[in-house]
Design a protein around this motif. Structure first.
Motif, mmCIF file in Angstrom:
data_model
loop_
_atom_site.group_PDB
_atom_site.id
_atom_site.type_symbol
_atom_site.label_atom_id
_atom_site.label_comp_id
_atom_site.label_asym_id
_atom_site.label_seq_id
_atom_site.Cartn_x
_atom_site.Cartn_y
_atom_site.Cartn_z
ATOM 1 N N LEU A 45 44.909 52.339 38.602
ATOM 2 C CA LEU A 45 45.594 51.542 39.618
ATOM 3 C C LEU A 45 47.031 52.035 39.818
ATOM 4 C CD1 LEU A 45 45.549 49.005 41.461
ATOM 5 C CD2 LEU A 45 46.429 47.713 39.502
ATOM 6 N N ASN A 98 39.011 40.676 40.967
ATOM 7 C CA ASN A 98 38.376 41.987 40.860
ATOM 8 C C ASN A 98 36.865 41.960 41.089
ATOM 9 O OD1 ASN A 98 40.750 43.445 40.296
ATOM 10 N ND2 ASN A 98 40.677 42.788 38.169
ATOM 11 N N PHE B 33 33.245 44.935 33.892
ATOM 12 C CA PHE B 33 32.548 45.356 35.107
ATOM 13 C C PHE B 33 31.830 46.683 34.840
ATOM 14 C CE2 PHE B 33 35.035 42.478 37.841
ATOM 15 C CZ PHE B 33 36.146 42.274 37.045
ATOM 16 N N TYR B 48 28.998 42.099 36.734
ATOM 17 C CA TYR B 48 30.290 41.618 36.279
ATOM 18 C C TYR B 48 30.058 40.512 35.243
ATOM 19 C CZ TYR B 48 33.961 38.013 36.891
ATOM 20 O OH TYR B 48 34.883 37.026 36.699
ATOM 21 N N SER B 95 39.327 43.709 32.622
ATOM 22 C CA SER B 95 40.581 43.101 33.045
ATOM 23 C C SER B 95 40.724 41.748 32.371
ATOM 24 C CB SER B 95 40.630 42.937 34.573
ATOM 25 O OG SER B 95 39.690 41.984 35.020
ATOM 26 N N GLU B 101 48.240 38.634 39.009
ATOM 27 C CA GLU B 101 47.528 39.865 39.363
ATOM 28 C C GLU B 101 46.720 40.397 38.195
ATOM 29 O OE1 GLU B 101 49.943 42.840 41.427
ATOM 30 O OE2 GLU B 101 49.189 44.295 39.998
ATOM 31 N N GLU B 102 45.406 40.615 38.417
ATOM 32 C CA GLU B 102 44.524 41.120 37.377
ATOM 33 C C GLU B 102 44.401 42.622 37.522
ATOM 34 O OE1 GLU B 102 41.651 37.303 38.419
ATOM 35 O OE2 GLU B 102 40.797 39.290 38.088
ATOM 36 N N LYS B 103 44.994 43.357 36.606
ATOM 37 C CA LYS B 103 44.911 44.801 36.688
ATOM 38 C C LYS B 103 43.596 45.255 36.094
ATOM 39 C CE LYS B 103 47.535 48.997 35.683
ATOM 40 N NZ LYS B 103 48.790 49.561 35.147
ATOM 41 N N LEU B 104 42.878 46.099 36.832
ATOM 42 C CA LEU B 104 41.577 46.595 36.411
ATOM 43 C C LEU B 104 41.760 47.938 35.733
ATOM 44 C CD1 LEU B 104 38.588 45.739 36.712
ATOM 45 C CD2 LEU B 104 38.522 47.020 38.847
ATOM 46 N N PHE B 106 39.825 51.180 34.021
ATOM 47 C CA PHE B 106 38.555 51.886 33.981
ATOM 48 C C PHE B 106 38.465 52.784 32.747
ATOM 49 C CE2 PHE B 106 36.341 51.255 38.044
ATOM 50 C CZ PHE B 106 37.321 50.637 38.795
ATOM 51 N N GLY B 107 37.236 52.944 32.258
ATOM 52 C CA GLY B 107 36.970 53.959 31.258
ATOM 53 C C GLY B 107 36.838 55.321 31.924
#
Lengths: 113, 115
Positions: A45, A98, B33, B48, B95, B101-104, B106-107
């Motif tokens: 992000l 999300n 997710f 999810y 997250s 604000e939910e920051k996602l 990733f792997g």
């Protein structure tokens, strides 16, 4: 399904040049995120924009959310090889978080040294 | 923190075989997710979880796909039997759901090739 179309699909420019990539939809989003994905890695992000007309800057990157919250742009000034990657926009349709993010198909950017 | 950890990084298997992909989310995150990424369709949400409970699996393409989250630190995505059209990069993300604000995160993904 709310579609996010990104353009151009591919962009290759020389180091030092400026560029703009776009993320467009016919639908309204409560917020929009931009990610950069490098080869062999997951998306990271960069920024979230939430207010129509909002402009956010991250060093040489400038992000803008359209007034109607249907589109967004990413402008890079004086591009560097480290900017190379796949740029993805993702929209949240109604502040669901999300779990309802819709991702665009991406712009694959290559900066030539 | 080590971030979201996925294994294996690469998996090559033959059609009909069972495939299991693994994910360890970031400690303290309560949302997980599973996404699939292909050139044709981009990044698609498969399923999810929130607090280890599957909330939305409408993105799971077929009954051949299943996902579990037995505890807060581990999840699996299983494909049985696998087919060539399942070839893609599968990402896990996590997250911390909350009022801000939910920051996602990733792997690094699992590159799956089904021959």
């Amino acid at each position: 399904t709310q579609l996010l179309e990104q353009s151009p699909q591919f962009l290759s420019i020389q180091e030092g040049e400026n560029l703009t990539v776009y993320c467009n939809s016919s639908s309204v989003f409560s917020s929009l995120q931009w990610y950069r994905q490098e080869p062999g890695e997951g998306p990271v992000l960069l920024v979230t924009v939430v207010t129509g007309g909002e402009v956010k800057k991250l060093k040489r990157l400038t992000f803008q959310f359209g007034d109607a919250r249907k589109d967004s742009s990413l402008h890079i000034t004086a591009a560097q090889p480290g900017d190379t990657g796949l740029y993805l926009c993702a929209g949240d349709p109604n502040n669901f978080g999300n779990e309802k993010l819709t991702f665009g198909t991406g712009t694959r950017l290559t900066i030539i040294p | 923190d080590a971030g979201v950890i996925q294994s294996p990084r690469h998996e090559v298997t033959e059609m009909g075989q069972e495939v299991t992909l693994r994910c360890k989310p970031i400690s303290g995150h309560n949302s997980l997710f599973w996404y699939r990424q292909t050139m044709m369709r981009g990044l698609e949400l498969l399923i999810y979880f929130n607090n280890n409970v599957p909330i939305d699996d409408s993105g799971m393409p077929e009954d051949r796909f299943s996902a579990k989250m037995p505890n807060a630190s581990f999840s699996t995505l299983k494909i049985q039997p696998s087919e060539p059209r399942d070839s893609a990069v599968y990402f896990c993300a996590s997250s911390q759901a909350g009022p801000v604000e939910e920051k996602l995160f990733f792997g690094s993904g699992t590159q799956l090739s089904v021959l």
